[in-house]
Motif scaffolding. Structure first.
Motif, mmCIF file in Angstrom:
data_model
loop_
_atom_site.group_PDB
_atom_site.id
_atom_site.type_symbol
_atom_site.label_atom_id
_atom_site.label_comp_id
_atom_site.label_asym_id
_atom_site.label_seq_id
_atom_site.Cartn_x
_atom_site.Cartn_y
_atom_site.Cartn_z
ATOM 1 N N LEU A 1 0.813 -1.242 -0.043
ATOM 2 C CA LEU A 1 -0.017 0.133 0.134
ATOM 3 C C LEU A 1 1.011 1.151 0.003
ATOM 4 C CD1 LEU A 1 -2.810 -0.938 2.532
ATOM 5 C CD2 LEU A 1 -2.882 -1.105 -0.018
ATOM 6 N N LYS B 1 -9.985 8.926 0.803
ATOM 7 C CA LYS B 1 -8.691 8.813 0.488
ATOM 8 C C LYS B 1 -8.321 7.507 -0.066
ATOM 9 C CE LYS B 1 -7.692 12.956 1.987
ATOM 10 N NZ LYS B 1 -7.163 14.013 1.376
ATOM 11 N N PHE B 2 -7.131 7.257 -0.905
ATOM 12 C CA PHE B 2 -6.951 5.851 -1.612
ATOM 13 C C PHE B 2 -5.568 5.732 -1.501
ATOM 14 C CE2 PHE B 2 -10.767 7.581 -3.242
ATOM 15 C CZ PHE B 2 -11.635 6.499 -3.523
ATOM 16 N N TYR B 3 -5.209 4.518 -1.148
ATOM 17 C CA TYR B 3 -3.780 3.949 -1.370
ATOM 18 C C TYR B 3 -3.686 3.500 -3.005
ATOM 19 C CZ TYR B 3 -3.503 3.406 3.501
ATOM 20 O OH TYR B 3 -3.635 3.469 5.087
ATOM 21 N N ALA B 4 -2.427 3.557 -3.457
ATOM 22 C CA ALA B 4 -2.263 2.965 -4.726
ATOM 23 C C ALA B 4 -1.317 1.713 -4.562
ATOM 24 C CB ALA B 4 -1.401 3.911 -5.549
ATOM 25 N N VAL C 1 -6.064 1.351 -7.353
ATOM 26 C CA VAL C 1 -6.146 2.163 -5.929
ATOM 27 C C VAL C 1 -7.021 1.359 -5.248
ATOM 28 C CG1 VAL C 1 -6.116 4.485 -7.104
ATOM 29 C CG2 VAL C 1 -8.164 3.335 -6.813
ATOM 30 N N VAL C 2 -6.631 1.373 -3.700
ATOM 31 C CA VAL C 2 -7.668 0.894 -2.796
ATOM 32 C C VAL C 2 -8.227 1.948 -1.652
ATOM 33 C CG1 VAL C 2 -7.247 -0.659 -0.842
ATOM 34 C CG2 VAL C 2 -5.955 -1.117 -2.837
ATOM 35 N N PRO C 3 -9.317 2.057 -1.522
ATOM 36 C CA PRO C 3 -10.083 2.916 -0.483
ATOM 37 C C PRO C 3 -9.479 2.854 0.728
ATOM 38 C CG PRO C 3 -11.595 1.341 -1.319
ATOM 39 C CD PRO C 3 -10.457 1.073 -2.084
ATOM 40 N N SER C 4 -9.518 3.653 1.538
ATOM 41 C CA SER C 4 -9.055 3.644 2.967
ATOM 42 C C SER C 4 -10.314 3.771 4.000
ATOM 43 C CB SER C 4 -8.136 4.820 3.348
ATOM 44 O OG SER C 4 -7.605 4.926 4.658
ATOM 45 N N ARG C 5 -10.538 2.909 4.744
ATOM 46 C CA ARG C 5 -11.594 2.891 5.582
ATOM 47 C C ARG C 5 -11.453 4.012 6.762
ATOM 48 N NH1 ARG C 5 -12.410 0.757 10.660
ATOM 49 N NH2 ARG C 5 -10.390 -0.278 10.706
ATOM 50 N N ASP D 1 -2.374 3.462 -11.938
ATOM 51 C CA ASP D 1 -2.636 2.917 -11.046
ATOM 52 C C ASP D 1 -3.840 2.173 -10.641
ATOM 53 O OD1 ASP D 1 0.124 3.626 -9.895
ATOM 54 O OD2 ASP D 1 -0.661 5.542 -9.348
ATOM 55 N N THR E 1 0.140 7.275 -5.112
ATOM 56 C CA THR E 1 0.178 7.191 -6.290
ATOM 57 C C THR E 1 1.632 8.033 -6.676
ATOM 58 O OG1 THR E 1 -0.887 7.561 -8.369
ATOM 59 C CG2 THR E 1 -1.011 9.231 -6.694
#
Length: 342
Positions: free
Chosen positions: A169, A190-193, A181-185, A179, A172
Motif C-alpha cells: 500500500l 482517500k486512497f492507497y495505490a 487504487v485501494v480505498p481507505s476505511r 495505478d 500514487t
C-alpha cells in the motif's frame, strides 16, 4: 500409524514389498479388468497403483467412487512382476493390495477430465480453477515456478545481495501505467495505490546504506496485456547496487541467468558469456535493440540497388531489407509474422 498416511504416493519402491502402508490421495484414474479394480491414487508427490480384488471390502467401496474422490487406503505393498512394471512411474515396480478404504471427501461429477489434457477451453478451466490446478501440466508449472524462485533467492544471497520487502500500500506516482487504487476505511475519500514497481522504496534503501538489494517484487499496473506479461499484476526480480559501474551490474546478473537456465533448461544449450551488441549495430542488423538471435535473420543494406530509382519513397534514402531465403512460395501472412523479430 499416522491417521492419514505412512508414505506419500511417490515414495514406495521395490524395497518396500511386503510392508503394510497407509496412503491418502485423489482417485486419479480407474480400470476394471474382469472385476479386478486398478486405481491410480495421486497426491502432490506422485501416483501409486492400487489393486482391489473382487469380493473384498475395499473393492466394494472403490467400485462406487468417482474420480477425484479423496480416500485413505490401507494395504500391503506387492510386486507387479517384470511383465507389469510401468517404467514411466517411479512407483511402477509395485502396487498396493487395498484392504481398507475410508472416503475422506466424495467428488461430484466433474466438468472436465483431470487425468488427460482433453482440450477443454481456458474459460472453463478458470471457472473451475481448483480442478484445473490438479492437472499434471499445471501442477508441474507451478512447482517449476517455486523451484526457480527458490533458486534465485539462494543464488542472489550467494552473490552478496540481501532480500528486502517493500510496502504494497503506497502513494500514487505519476510515471508509467495507471495505478490500481485501494480505498481507505480510516480516511474516507482517500486512497492507497498499489505499486507499479518498488522503485522509490528501493531507492530509499540504497541511500540508507543497504549496499545490495533484491526482491521478487509484485508489480501492479492497470494496462493492457503484453505478449510476455500478464495484465494487472506480475512479478519481477528487482535488483539495486551501490557504488558500481556498468560491468559490476552485468557480471552478477549474467552469472545468475546463466546458472538458472543451465539448471532449469532441460539440457538446452546456454550461451555464455552473453554476446554484447552495441545499440547502433543491433538496430542496423536487426531493426531491434533486443533481437532474438535464434532467428538468424539480419537486415541487408540494398541502398545501391535503388540509387537511380524513380520510386520516391526509396530515392536518395538508405534502404535495408530482410533476406528470408527459400520462402518465395510462402503467403503474405508468413512474412507478416516475421515482424516479431524486427
Amino acid at each position: 500409524m499416522h491417521r492419514y498416511r505412512s508414505h506419500t504416493c511417490g515414495e514406495l519402491r521395490a524395497s518396500d514389498v511386503g510392508s503394510d502402508v497407509r496412503l491418502s490421495g485423489w482417485l486419479h484414474n480407474r480400470r476394471d479388468l474382469g472385476g479386478i479394480l486398478f486405481i491410480d491414487l495421486r497426491d502432490h508427490y506422485g501416483i501409486t497403483q492400487l489393486v482391489a480384488r473382487p469380493g473384498t471390502a475395499a473393492a466394494a467401496v472403490l467400485d462406487k467412487l468417482s474420480k477425484e474422490t479423496v480416500v485413505r487406503v490401507d494395504g500391503k505393498v506387492v510386486s507387479r512382476g517384470a511383465d507389469n512394471v510401468n517404467p514411466e512411474l517411479p512407483t511402477g515396480e509395485i502396487e498396493i493390495e487395498a484392504a481398507e478404504v475410508e472416503v475422506l471427501g466424495a467428488a461430484a461429477p466433474l466438468p472436465f477430465t483431470i487425468n488427460t489434457d482433453d482440450g477443454v477451453n481456458e474459460e472453463r478451466r478458470l471457472e473451475y480453477r481448483f480442478l484445473d490446478l490438479r492437472r499434471e501440466r499445471m501442477h508441474r508449472n507451478i512447482m517449476l515456478r517455486s523451484a526457480v524462485i527458490a533458486s534465485i533467492r539462494s543464488k542472489m544471497v550467494a552473490l552478496g545481495f540481501n532480500e528486502m520487502a517493500t510496502p504494497i500500500l503506497t502513494a500514487t506516482s505519476p510515471e508509467g501505467a495507471r495505478d490500481f487504487v485501494v480505498p481507505s476505511r480510516l480516511n474516507p475519500g482517500k486512497f492507497y495505490a498499489l505499486p507499479q514497481a518498488p522503485q522509490q522504496f528501493k531507492q530509499l534503501l540504497m541511500i540508507s546504506g543497504f549496499d545490495r538489494y533484491f526482491q521478487i517484487a509484485p508489480c501492479f499496473r492497470d494496462e493492457d496485456a503484453r505478449a510476455d506479461r500478464s495484465p494487472g499484476e506480475f512479478y519481477q526480480l528487482d535488483v539495486e547496487m551501490s557504488f558500481v559501474e556498468q560491468e559490476d551490474v552485468f557480471q552478477p546478473i549474467e552469472r545468475l541467468m546463466t546458472e538458472l537456465f543451465t539448471e532449469f533448461g532441460g539440457g538446452r544449450e546456454v550461451t555464455s558469456p552473453f554476446p554484447r551488441i552495441p545499440f547502433r549495430e543491433s538496430m542496423l542488423k536487426y531493426g531491434n535493440d533486443k533481437p532474438d538471435l535464434r532467428a538468424k535473420l539480419e537486415l541487408v543494406d540494398i541502398t545501391d540497388v535503388f540509387e537511380g530509382s524513380e520510386f520516391k519513397a526509396f530515392a536518395g534514402k538508405h534502404v535495408r531489407a530482410l533476406a528470408v531465403p527459400d520462402t518465395a512460395a510462402q503467403p503474405r501472412k508468413f512474412f507478416d509474422g516475421l515482424g516479431e523479430y524486427a
